[in-house]
Design a protein around this motif. Structure first.
Motif, PDB file in Angstrom:
ATOM      1  N   ILE A 172      12.483   1.223   2.039  1.00 52.44           N
ATOM      2  CA  ILE A 172      12.645   1.855   0.732  1.00 52.44           C
ATOM      3  C   ILE A 172      13.082   3.311   0.888  1.00 52.44           C
ATOM      4  O   ILE A 172      12.478   4.081   1.616  1.00 52.44           O
ATOM      5  CB  ILE A 172      11.311   1.817  -0.050  1.00 52.44           C
ATOM      6  CG1 ILE A 172      10.821   0.391  -0.219  1.00 52.44           C
ATOM      7  CG2 ILE A 172      11.441   2.542  -1.383  1.00 52.44           C
ATOM      8  CD1 ILE A 172      11.632  -0.477  -1.128  1.00 52.44           C
ATOM      9  N   ASP A 173      14.150   3.648   0.193  1.00 52.47           N
ATOM     10  CA  ASP A 173      14.578   5.038   0.023  1.00 52.47           C
ATOM     11  C   ASP A 173      13.967   5.481  -1.303  1.00 52.47           C
ATOM     12  O   ASP A 173      14.459   5.099  -2.371  1.00 52.47           O
ATOM     13  CB  ASP A 173      16.112   5.114  -0.008  1.00 52.47           C
ATOM     14  CG  ASP A 173      16.629   6.422  -0.566  1.00 52.47           C
ATOM     15  OD1 ASP A 173      15.955   7.460  -0.397  1.00 52.47           O
ATOM     16  OD2 ASP A 173      17.712   6.392  -1.194  1.00 52.47           O
ATOM     17  N   LEU A 174      12.874   6.249  -1.256  1.00 55.59           N
ATOM     18  CA  LEU A 174      12.121   6.566  -2.467  1.00 55.59           C
ATOM     19  C   LEU A 174      12.985   7.289  -3.499  1.00 55.59           C
ATOM     20  O   LEU A 174      12.937   6.948  -4.684  1.00 55.59           O
ATOM     21  CB  LEU A 174      10.866   7.381  -2.149  1.00 55.59           C
ATOM     22  CG  LEU A 174       9.937   7.607  -3.356  1.00 55.59           C
ATOM     23  CD1 LEU A 174       9.446   6.286  -3.937  1.00 55.59           C
ATOM     24  CD2 LEU A 174       8.770   8.504  -2.978  1.00 55.59           C
ATOM     25  N   ALA A 175      13.785   8.244  -3.077  1.00 60.95           N
ATOM     26  CA  ALA A 175      14.631   8.970  -4.032  1.00 60.95           C
ATOM     27  C   ALA A 175      15.595   8.009  -4.732  1.00 60.95           C
ATOM     28  O   ALA A 175      15.789   8.077  -5.950  1.00 60.95           O
ATOM     29  CB  ALA A 175      15.387  10.092  -3.334  1.00 60.95           C
ATOM     30  N   ILE A 185      14.733   3.438 -11.087  1.00 68.98           N
ATOM     31  CA  ILE A 185      13.661   3.311 -12.076  1.00 68.98           C
ATOM     32  C   ILE A 185      13.990   4.149 -13.299  1.00 68.98           C
ATOM     33  O   ILE A 185      13.878   3.680 -14.440  1.00 68.98           O
ATOM     34  CB  ILE A 185      12.292   3.691 -11.480  1.00 68.98           C
ATOM     35  CG1 ILE A 185      11.875   2.659 -10.418  1.00 68.98           C
ATOM     36  CG2 ILE A 185      11.231   3.818 -12.568  1.00 68.98           C
ATOM     37  CD1 ILE A 185      10.690   3.065  -9.567  1.00 68.98           C
ATOM     38  N   ASP A 186      14.402   5.389 -13.095  1.00 71.58           N
ATOM     39  CA  ASP A 186      14.747   6.277 -14.210  1.00 71.58           C
ATOM     40  C   ASP A 186      15.888   5.714 -15.047  1.00 71.58           C
ATOM     41  O   ASP A 186      15.914   5.868 -16.264  1.00 71.58           O
ATOM     42  CB  ASP A 186      15.121   7.676 -13.709  1.00 71.58           C
ATOM     43  CG  ASP A 186      13.912   8.472 -13.251  1.00 71.58           C
ATOM     44  OD1 ASP A 186      12.768   8.091 -13.572  1.00 71.58           O
ATOM     45  OD2 ASP A 186      14.116   9.470 -12.554  1.00 71.58           O
ATOM     46  N   GLU A 187      16.839   5.068 -14.384  1.00 74.63           N
ATOM     47  CA  GLU A 187      17.974   4.487 -15.095  1.00 74.63           C
ATOM     48  C   GLU A 187      17.556   3.299 -15.950  1.00 74.63           C
ATOM     49  O   GLU A 187      18.030   3.115 -17.072  1.00 74.63           O
ATOM     50  CB  GLU A 187      19.030   4.040 -14.076  1.00 74.63           C
ATOM     51  CG  GLU A 187      20.302   3.511 -14.703  1.00 74.63           C
ATOM     52  CD  GLU A 187      21.319   3.141 -13.645  1.00 74.63           C
ATOM     53  OE1 GLU A 187      21.866   2.024 -13.731  1.00 74.63           O
ATOM     54  OE2 GLU A 187      21.556   3.965 -12.721  1.00 74.63           O
ATOM     55  N   ASP A 226       0.824  -1.203   0.000  1.00 75.15           N
ATOM     56  CA  ASP A 226       0.000   0.000   0.000  1.00 75.15           C
ATOM     57  C   ASP A 226       0.860   1.256   0.000  1.00 75.15           C
ATOM     58  O   ASP A 226       0.629   2.178  -0.796  1.00 75.15           O
ATOM     59  CB  ASP A 226      -0.930  -0.011   1.222  1.00 75.15           C
ATOM     60  CG  ASP A 226      -1.808   1.219   1.268  1.00 75.15           C
ATOM     61  OD1 ASP A 226      -2.611   1.425   0.328  1.00 75.15           O
ATOM     62  OD2 ASP A 226      -1.683   2.003   2.235  1.00 75.15           O
ATOM     63  N   MET A 227       1.864   1.303   0.860  1.00 79.77           N
ATOM     64  CA  MET A 227       2.725   2.479   0.960  1.00 79.77           C
ATOM     65  C   MET A 227       3.458   2.736  -0.352  1.00 79.77           C
ATOM     66  O   MET A 227       3.459   3.847  -0.878  1.00 79.77           O
ATOM     67  CB  MET A 227       3.729   2.294   2.104  1.00 79.77           C
ATOM     68  CG  MET A 227       4.711   3.436   2.306  1.00 79.77           C
ATOM     69  SD  MET A 227       6.241   3.369   1.313  1.00 79.77           S
ATOM     70  CE  MET A 227       6.879   1.765   1.689  1.00 79.77           C
ATOM     71  N   LEU A 228       4.071   1.711  -0.905  1.00 81.79           N
ATOM     72  CA  LEU A 228       4.844   1.885  -2.127  1.00 81.79           C
ATOM     73  C   LEU A 228       3.941   2.219  -3.309  1.00 81.79           C
ATOM     74  O   LEU A 228       4.269   3.103  -4.116  1.00 81.79           O
ATOM     75  CB  LEU A 228       5.667   0.620  -2.404  1.00 81.79           C
ATOM     76  CG  LEU A 228       6.688   0.707  -3.529  1.00 81.79           C
ATOM     77  CD1 LEU A 228       7.643   1.891  -3.346  1.00 81.79           C
ATOM     78  CD2 LEU A 228       7.469  -0.592  -3.615  1.00 81.79           C
ATOM     79  N   LYS A 244       2.260   6.055  -7.331  1.00 85.73           N
ATOM     80  CA  LYS A 244       1.135   6.660  -8.050  1.00 85.73           C
ATOM     81  C   LYS A 244       1.222   8.182  -7.998  1.00 85.73           C
ATOM     82  O   LYS A 244       0.971   8.859  -8.995  1.00 85.73           O
ATOM     83  CB  LYS A 244      -0.202   6.195  -7.468  1.00 85.73           C
ATOM     84  CG  LYS A 244      -0.585   4.802  -7.882  1.00 85.73           C
ATOM     85  CD  LYS A 244      -1.907   4.385  -7.240  1.00 85.73           C
ATOM     86  CE  LYS A 244      -2.240   2.960  -7.574  1.00 85.73           C
ATOM     87  NZ  LYS A 244      -3.456   2.488  -6.885  1.00 85.73           N
ATOM     88  N   ARG A 245       1.598   8.717  -6.838  1.00 89.90           N
ATOM     89  CA  ARG A 245       1.750  10.175  -6.703  1.00 89.90           C
ATOM     90  C   ARG A 245       2.849  10.717  -7.613  1.00 89.90           C
ATOM     91  O   ARG A 245       2.820  11.882  -7.994  1.00 89.90           O
ATOM     92  CB  ARG A 245       2.037  10.560  -5.259  1.00 89.90           C
ATOM     93  CG  ARG A 245       0.803  10.596  -4.384  1.00 89.90           C
ATOM     94  CD  ARG A 245       1.024  11.353  -3.086  1.00 89.90           C
ATOM     95  NE  ARG A 245       2.057  10.782  -2.260  1.00 89.90           N
ATOM     96  CZ  ARG A 245       1.860   9.904  -1.270  1.00 89.90           C
ATOM     97  NH1 ARG A 245       0.638   9.500  -0.998  1.00 89.90           N
ATOM     98  NH2 ARG A 245       2.868   9.446  -0.565  1.00 89.90           N
ATOM     99  N   LYS A 246       3.807   9.872  -7.964  1.00 86.74           N
ATOM    100  CA  LYS A 246       4.892  10.268  -8.870  1.00 86.74           C
ATOM    101  C   LYS A 246       4.513  10.068 -10.332  1.00 86.74           C
ATOM    102  O   LYS A 246       5.319  10.299 -11.229  1.00 86.74           O
ATOM    103  CB  LYS A 246       6.177   9.494  -8.551  1.00 86.74           C
ATOM    104  CG  LYS A 246       6.747   9.800  -7.175  1.00 86.74           C
ATOM    105  CD  LYS A 246       7.237  11.231  -7.105  1.00 86.74           C
ATOM    106  CE  LYS A 246       7.870  11.530  -5.763  1.00 86.74           C
ATOM    107  NZ  LYS A 246       8.307  12.919  -5.659  1.00 86.74           N
ATOM    108  N   GLY A 247       3.280   9.620 -10.584  1.00 95.42           N
ATOM    109  CA  GLY A 247       2.786   9.516 -11.949  1.00 95.42           C
ATOM    110  C   GLY A 247       2.900   8.155 -12.609  1.00 95.42           C
ATOM    111  O   GLY A 247       2.670   8.027 -13.812  1.00 95.42           O
ATOM    112  N   PHE A 248       3.217   7.115 -11.841  1.00 97.65           N
ATOM    113  CA  PHE A 248       3.324   5.776 -12.403  1.00 97.65           C
ATOM    114  C   PHE A 248       1.982   5.056 -12.353  1.00 97.65           C
ATOM    115  O   PHE A 248       1.185   5.272 -11.446  1.00 97.65           O
ATOM    116  CB  PHE A 248       4.357   4.945 -11.628  1.00 97.65           C
ATOM    117  CG  PHE A 248       5.756   5.476 -11.729  1.00 97.65           C
ATOM    118  CD1 PHE A 248       6.512   5.280 -12.876  1.00 97.65           C
ATOM    119  CD2 PHE A 248       6.318   6.180 -10.681  1.00 97.65           C
ATOM    120  CE1 PHE A 248       7.805   5.770 -12.973  1.00 97.65           C
ATOM    121  CE2 PHE A 248       7.614   6.683 -10.763  1.00 97.65           C
ATOM    122  CZ  PHE A 248       8.352   6.470 -11.913  1.00 97.65           C
TER     123      PHE A 248
END
Length: 121
Positions: free
Chosen positions: A106-109, A115-117, A15-17, A22-26
Motif C-alpha cells: 500500500i502506498d498510503l498517500a 479515498i478522497d476522490e 493491523d497496519m492499514l 485510524k491515525r488519519k481520522g477514519f
C-alpha cells in the motif's frame, strides 16, 4: 467521520492499514473474509470498502459483485486491494464492480487520494 470497511485476511496487513487509517481520522470496520465483508457492508453501510481480492470463504471479486448487486449497498465505493498488478487483474476488479484499484504494498498517500476522490469530505 468517514467509516471504512477493510476486508483483509492477512492479520499483519489488516493491523497496519487499520492503524494508519485510524491515525488519519477514519472510523474503521474490519472483516477477515469475503462473506463477512458482504455481511458487514449490509449491516453497517460504511462510506467505503477496501477489498482484498484473494480472500477465503468468498473471494473479493464475488464479494464486490454481491455488494454492488444489492440495492442497499450498491452505492458504496469499493477499492480493490491486491498484490496482483497486471492489467488483466485491474480489468477483472473493475468488471466485478470495484470503483478503483490499488496494488500492494500500500502506498498510503496514493490510497488516501483515491479515498478522497471516492468519498468527498
Amino acid at each position: 467521520m468517514t467509516r471504512i470497511l477493510i476486508v483483509e485476511d492477512n492479520d499483519m496487513n489488516l493491523d497496519m492499514l487499520s492503524r494508519r487509517l485510524k491515525r488519519k481520522g477514519f472510523d474503521i470496520l474490519t472483516a477477515r473474509d469475503g462473506r463477512a465483508g458482504v455481511d458487514t457492508a449490509r449491516a453497517e453501510t460504511p462510506d467505503l470498502v477496501l477489498m482484498d481480492m484473494s480472500l477465503p470463504v468468498l473471494d473479493g471479486w464475488q464479494a464486490t459483485r454481491e455488494i454492488k448487486g444489492d440495492a442497499e449497498t450498491a452505492a458504496i465505493p469499493v477499492i480493490a486491494l491486491t498484490a496482483h498488478a497486471m492489467d488483466s487483474d485491474r480489468r477483472a476488479a473493475m468488471d466485478a464492480g470495484c470503483d478503483a484499484f490499488h496494488t500492494k504494498p500500500i502506498d498510503l498517500a496514493g490510497l488516501l487520494a483515491q479515498i478522497d476522490e471516492l468519498v468527498p469530505g
